[in-house]
Scaffold this active site. Structure first.
Site, PDB file in Angstrom:
ATOM      1  N   LYS A   1     -21.290   3.627  12.624  1.00  0.00           N
ATOM      2  CA  LYS A   1     -22.531   3.203  13.308  1.00  0.00           C
ATOM      3  C   LYS A   1     -22.408   1.777  13.867  1.00  0.00           C
ATOM      4  O   LYS A   1     -23.353   1.264  14.456  1.00  0.00           O
ATOM      5  CB  LYS A   1     -23.713   3.294  12.330  1.00  0.00           C
TER       6      LYS A   1
ATOM      7  N   GLY B   1      -3.459  -5.388   0.986  1.00  0.00           N
ATOM      8  CA  GLY B   1      -4.155  -6.531   0.391  1.00  0.00           C
ATOM      9  C   GLY B   1      -5.096  -7.045   1.471  1.00  0.00           C
ATOM     10  O   GLY B   1      -4.653  -7.288   2.608  1.00  0.00           O
TER      11      GLY B   1
ATOM     12  N   ASP C   1     -10.878  -4.751   7.258  1.00  0.00           N
ATOM     13  CA  ASP C   1      -9.993  -5.928   7.319  1.00  0.00           C
ATOM     14  C   ASP C   1      -9.700  -6.289   8.769  1.00  0.00           C
ATOM     15  O   ASP C   1      -9.682  -7.471   9.142  1.00  0.00           O
ATOM     16  CB  ASP C   1      -8.678  -5.651   6.586  1.00  0.00           C
TER      17      ASP C   1
ATOM     18  N   ASP D   1       0.832  -1.211   0.000  1.00  0.00           N
ATOM     19  CA  ASP D   1       0.000   0.000   0.000  1.00  0.00           C
ATOM     20  C   ASP D   1       0.861   1.255   0.000  1.00  0.00           C
ATOM     21  O   ASP D   1       1.716   1.424   0.882  1.00  0.00           O
ATOM     22  CB  ASP D   1      -0.878   0.043   1.266  1.00  0.00           C
TER      23      ASP D   1
ATOM     24  N   THR E   1     -21.347  -4.449   8.226  1.00  0.00           N
ATOM     25  CA  THR E   1     -20.583  -3.442   8.966  1.00  0.00           C
ATOM     26  C   THR E   1     -21.054  -2.057   8.508  1.00  0.00           C
ATOM     27  O   THR E   1     -21.271  -1.818   7.323  1.00  0.00           O
ATOM     28  CB  THR E   1     -19.064  -3.615   8.768  1.00  0.00           C
TER      29      THR E   1
HETATM   30  O1  RIB Z   1      -9.067  -2.872   2.664  1.00  0.00           O
HETATM   31  C1  RIB Z   1      -7.907  -2.124   2.402  1.00  0.00           C
HETATM   32  C2  RIB Z   1      -7.039  -2.850   1.432  1.00  0.00           C
HETATM   33  O2  RIB Z   1      -7.667  -2.928   0.176  1.00  0.00           O
HETATM   34  C3  RIB Z   1      -5.718  -2.160   1.191  1.00  0.00           C
HETATM   35  O3  RIB Z   1      -4.709  -2.652   2.021  1.00  0.00           O
HETATM   36  C4  RIB Z   1      -5.450  -2.383  -0.296  1.00  0.00           C
HETATM   37  O4  RIB Z   1      -4.257  -3.055  -0.546  1.00  0.00           O
HETATM   38  C5  RIB Z   1      -6.670  -3.127  -0.809  1.00  0.00           C
HETATM   39  O5  RIB Z   1      -6.467  -4.493  -0.922  1.00  0.00           O
END
Ligand code: RIB
Length: 310
Positions: A228, A43, A257, A17, A224
């Site tokens: 909120k 990712g 994530d 990123d 999600t």
């Molecule tokens: O959810 C965020 C992620 O989405 C980032 O880290 C980017 O690499 C994409 O996969």
């Protein structure tokens, strides 16, 4: 769902990123100066696996990398996090990469991701780990690899009797049958709207969307809802869990994530769905206080400390 210490398998992409913190959106033909920038591991699958691992769950990531410097970068990060990664190397594609723009004032983000080598992920990558997978283990995947692969891995994992979690991000087309292989699905608001064609303006719409997703054959649904919190159907009823605010929001990238990794880890510890959603809302609430995606997800110690302080 009560057996302890289940193993988590996370299937999907790794990307590096490159994040830029900006005061405004870039227009076509325009160059703007960022206020600051950050480079870090990303990712969705790798982020979710790191989140689960940092919270203390035994986790395996299944992904693909290119044969380049980012390959070494990824392996260094995973080694540091004590995360086992099953990776095939693709000589003809680069390691995945993402360009991320974060609004300096709100922390809101826009992401462009090239999965690179991970675009070639296939059921064969899953088979490399299949002998280690057991009934009751947790299988988590997203939607950054191809739709055919996503369908195939969800089907195999479900047939093995694993707890399958599908985070349909970013949303794409997939056979309707795929939903029957999801024990749990975790769309965000936008993805839930895309799945159901219901615009989520209020609580009633969210409940309608949850029910429409259940009708597709999913057992448990979690939507999600950003600041909120989250709505969830645990097999019996729909409930709402408020978000946890720990301080000033710096960067919301990767909060979803962190939520998914925390969810998998809470389930692996034997928590029920309500406890797991509460745990995940808290972990995600903590992640937005820091820059980066995987870099910002909390450790178990950090999360316990923050919860004690509230
Ligand atoms: O959810 C965020 C992620 O989405 C980032 O880290 C980017 O690499 C994409 O996969």
């Amino acid at each position: 769902m009560t057996q302890k210490n289940k193993h988590i398998f996370v299937f999907g992409i790794f990307a590096v990123d490159l994040s830029f913190y900006v005061d405004k959106k870039v227009k076509p033909g325009e160059t703007i100066i960022a206020k600051s920038s950050n480079i870090g591991p990303g990712g969705k699958a790798s982020n979710q696996a790191i989140s689960a691992r940092k919270l203390g769950a035994p986790t395996t990531l299944i992904t693909r990398l290119g044969n380049d410097n980012f390959n070494r970068y990824a392996n260094d990060i995973w080694r540091k996090e004590k995360l086992f990664a099953s990776t095939k190397i693709d000589k003809n594609s680069p390691t995945g990469m993402a360009g991320i723009f974060i609004d300096n004032k709100t922390g809101e983000n826009s992401v462009i991701v090239d999965p690179g080598a991970s675009a070639q992920l296939s059921i064969d990558d899953f088979y490399l780990q299949k002998s280690k997978m057991k009934k009751g283990d947790i299988f988590l995947t997203q939607f950054e690899q191809s739709s055919d692969t996503t369908f195939a891995v969800l089907k195999e994992a479900r047939e093995l009797g694993m707890i399958t979690i599908f985070n349909p991000a970013p949303f794409g087309k997939i056979s309707r049958k795929a939903y029957q292989f999801c024990e749990i699905i975790t769309p965000n608001e936008t993805e839930a709207e895309q799945i159901t064609n219901i615009s989520l303006k209020g609580k009633r719409d969210v409940e309608r969307a949850v029910n429409k997703i259940r009708d597709l054959g999913v057992e448990k649904v979690i939507i999600t809802l950003g600041k909120k919190g989250a709505a969830f159907f645990d097999g019996e009823k729909i409930s709402f869990c408020p978000s946890k605010k720990f301080g000033k929001v710096i960067d919301t990238t990767g909060a979803g994530d962190c939520f998914n990794g925390a969810l998998a880890s809470a389930l692996s510890f034997g928590k029920d769905l309500r406890q797991s959603v509460e745990f995940s809302c808290a972990a995600a609430g903590l992640s937005v206080l820091k820059k980066g995606t995987a870099q910002s997800s909390p450790t178990r110690v950090e999360l316990n400390k923050a919860l004690k302080a509230t």
